[in-house]
Enzyme design. Structure first.
Site, short mmCIF file in Angstrom:
data_model
loop_
_atom_site.label_atom_id
_atom_site.label_comp_id
_atom_site.label_asym_id
_atom_site.label_seq_id
_atom_site.Cartn_x
_atom_site.Cartn_y
_atom_site.Cartn_z
CG LEU A 195 -1.88 -0.88 1.50
CD1 LEU A 195 -2.65 -0.99 2.67
CD2 LEU A 195 -2.92 -0.73 0.42
CG ASP A 196 0.95 5.95 -1.41
OD1 ASP A 196 1.95 6.05 -2.02
OD2 ASP A 196 0.23 6.94 -0.88
NE ARG A 197 5.65 8.26 3.25
CZ ARG A 197 5.14 9.45 3.72
NH1 ARG A 197 5.08 9.52 5.00
NH2 ARG A 197 5.42 10.61 3.23
NE ARG A 257 -2.46 9.77 -3.31
CZ ARG A 257 -1.46 9.94 -2.94
NH1 ARG A 257 -0.60 8.78 -2.65
NH2 ARG A 257 -0.95 11.06 -2.33
#
Length: 468
Positions: free
Chosen positions: A163-165, A263
């Site tokens: 997952l993205d940070r 996003r």
């Protein structure tokens, strides 16, 4: 970061790595005490025949030459395990360089990692926002892998997806290589279903929206992408769940796995995530990138994004620092880069390579970094600090801080040191982010495979009665 002597695909972290330093909690944040650490690399082909001084001056510009001279005097630079006193030494093929640095990690949220499932095959957790999965860039101990190892005694985990940070939610690890391989096959055959939830700006359409705009990476260092015809094919399905008069909660079903796919597609549709620290910023222009209209070159966009965060003292939210920005190359190798896109598995000792912390990509959407962002004044400040007589005199009195006998980067019993006479970071006072700044309203709600399905609770900000 460094290229290690050997990168093994599943080289594992152990007690020596976890013991390098410790955590403490303050103001709703999890913090790591500064510690000494070794970055190591073999001589690259393009360095052969060049002096160490020339390599530092052209490829590792996050620190001024004054720093490397002082580090050599302190015994922190080693070539083939011998202290380097003369930076004019010419490098040869297979030379091995070791650079000991005083490492500071950015704080992350103090929210604990919740273990959703643990059995003989997998560990499934609910990852808080702001935590990287693997050691990456400036993050090592403030990562999911290290916290699970240190606080839950969960070691030898194999990454299934990432997952993205800044993205929270369901994160899976396999306990064995066999399980990892089995689920990898499901990923390759597109048998893995992923469902995310987010809160976006404005009134999202009630009907199902399908976005298939291609996505191109603008910068690996800063971590920015945009819609571009030259990008890779993407597909995301969106469905509105609720609308409170200002913002909408939206379910997201990514059918491909590109960097920041959800996003970027939401930004393109004119409904960026409410608190997205990249894609809902003024730097994109008055329409915040809606319809792919930016009216800036990539270089102008990156500069505007960095300046906007710099003015808010929030570069840490991007996962970068002033030192990262003053580096002359986007993919450096002696502890000067925050590039997190080079491979799916970081080496546990050198952290030479970092995972592509993708929101949707199960194994990372990685390419060769090309961009560059510079801070022309960063080195001047550091040079002035290092060249002062008082600092160099202090350094001479603490030469033992430069010793490097431990293969794992610890300094004997000085594994964690609060202050270091050479370290520029020790001389800078930074504003801590608030816990609110470390939360982005994007959450991995559900992962479903052929023989499994794992879900987390709906986050508070996604509830219909949530108030902004």
């Amino acid at each position: 970061m460094l290229t290690p002597p050997t990168v093994l695909p599943n080289k594992l972290f152990g007690p020596a790595h976890f013991a390098e330093t410790s955590y403490y909690f303050e103001g709703g944040l999890r913090k790591v005490r500064p510690y000494y650490f070794d970055f190591r690399t073999y001589c690259k082909g393009r360095w052969v025949g060049r002096s160490l001084l020339h390599v530092f001056s052209t490829e590792f510009r996050a620190q001024p030459l004054a720093y490397y001279r002082a580090a050599a005097r302190a015994g922190r630079l080693r070539l083939n395990e011998e202290p380097v006193r003369d930076l004019d030494i010419v490098l040869k093929n297979n030379d091995f360089l070791r650079n000991t640095v005083h490492r500071h990690e950015p704080p992350v949220t103090a929210q604990p990692i919740q273990i959703l499932v643990e059995d003989d095959e997998v560990v499934v957790v609910d990852k808080p926002s702001s935590l990287p999965v693997h050691p990456c860039g400036r993050f090592r101990h403030n990562t999911v892998i290290f916290i699970l190892g240190k606080e839950h005694d969960l070691k030898e985990l194999h990454t299934i997806h990432r997952l993205d940070r800044m993205t929270s939610g369901v994160l899976m690890f396999a306990k064995t290589a066999e399980v990892s391989k089995r689920i990898d096959e499901q990923v390759r055959e597109r048998q893995l279903e992923k469902e995310y939830v987010c809160r976006v700006v404005g009134e999202f359409p009630e009907h199902e929206v399908v976005c298939e705009e291609p996505i191109l990476v603008v910068s690996y260092k800063v971590g920015v992408c945009r819609v571009d015809p030259k990008g890779k094919f993407c597909k995301t399905i969106f469905q509105r769940l609720s609308y409170n008069g200002k913002t909408s909660v939206v379910k997201c079903l990514p059918r491909t796995g590109r960097t920041h796919q959800i996003r970027v597609h939401l930004q393109y549709l004119g409904h960026p995530i409410v608190n997205d620290p990249i894609y809902n910023m003024e730097a994109w222009g008055p329409h915040r990138g809606k319809g792919g209209k930016i009216d800036k070159t990539d270089e102008e966009l990156l500069k505007a994004l960095v300046e906007e965060h710099r003015s808010k003292q929030s570069l840490d939210v991007l996962g970068i620092s002033e030192e990262d920005l003053s580096s002359g190359a986007e993919n450096t190798d002696c502890g000067d880069s925050s590039d997190c896109t080079k491979s799916a598995q970081a080496d546990p000792v050198s952290e030479s390579s970092c995972p592509a912390e993708d929101t949707e990509d199960p194994k990372g959407d990685t390419e060769d970094p090309k961009g560059d962002t510079k801070d022309p004044e960063g080195n001047d400040v550091a040079a002035r600090l290092l060249n002062s007589d008082s600092n160099l005199e202090t350094l001479e009195k603490h030469k033992e801080l430069g010793s490097c006998e431990n293969q794992e980067g610890q300094m004997g019993e000085k594994g964690s040191e609060e202050k270091d006479p050479l370290c520029m970071e020790c001389k800078i006072t930074r504003r801590d982010p608030s816990p609110k700044e470390l939360v982005m309203f994007l959450h991995a709600l559900r992962y479903k495979g052929a023989q499994f399905e794992y879900c987390s609770k709906m986050p508070e900000w996604a509830m219909e009665d949530w108030e902004e």
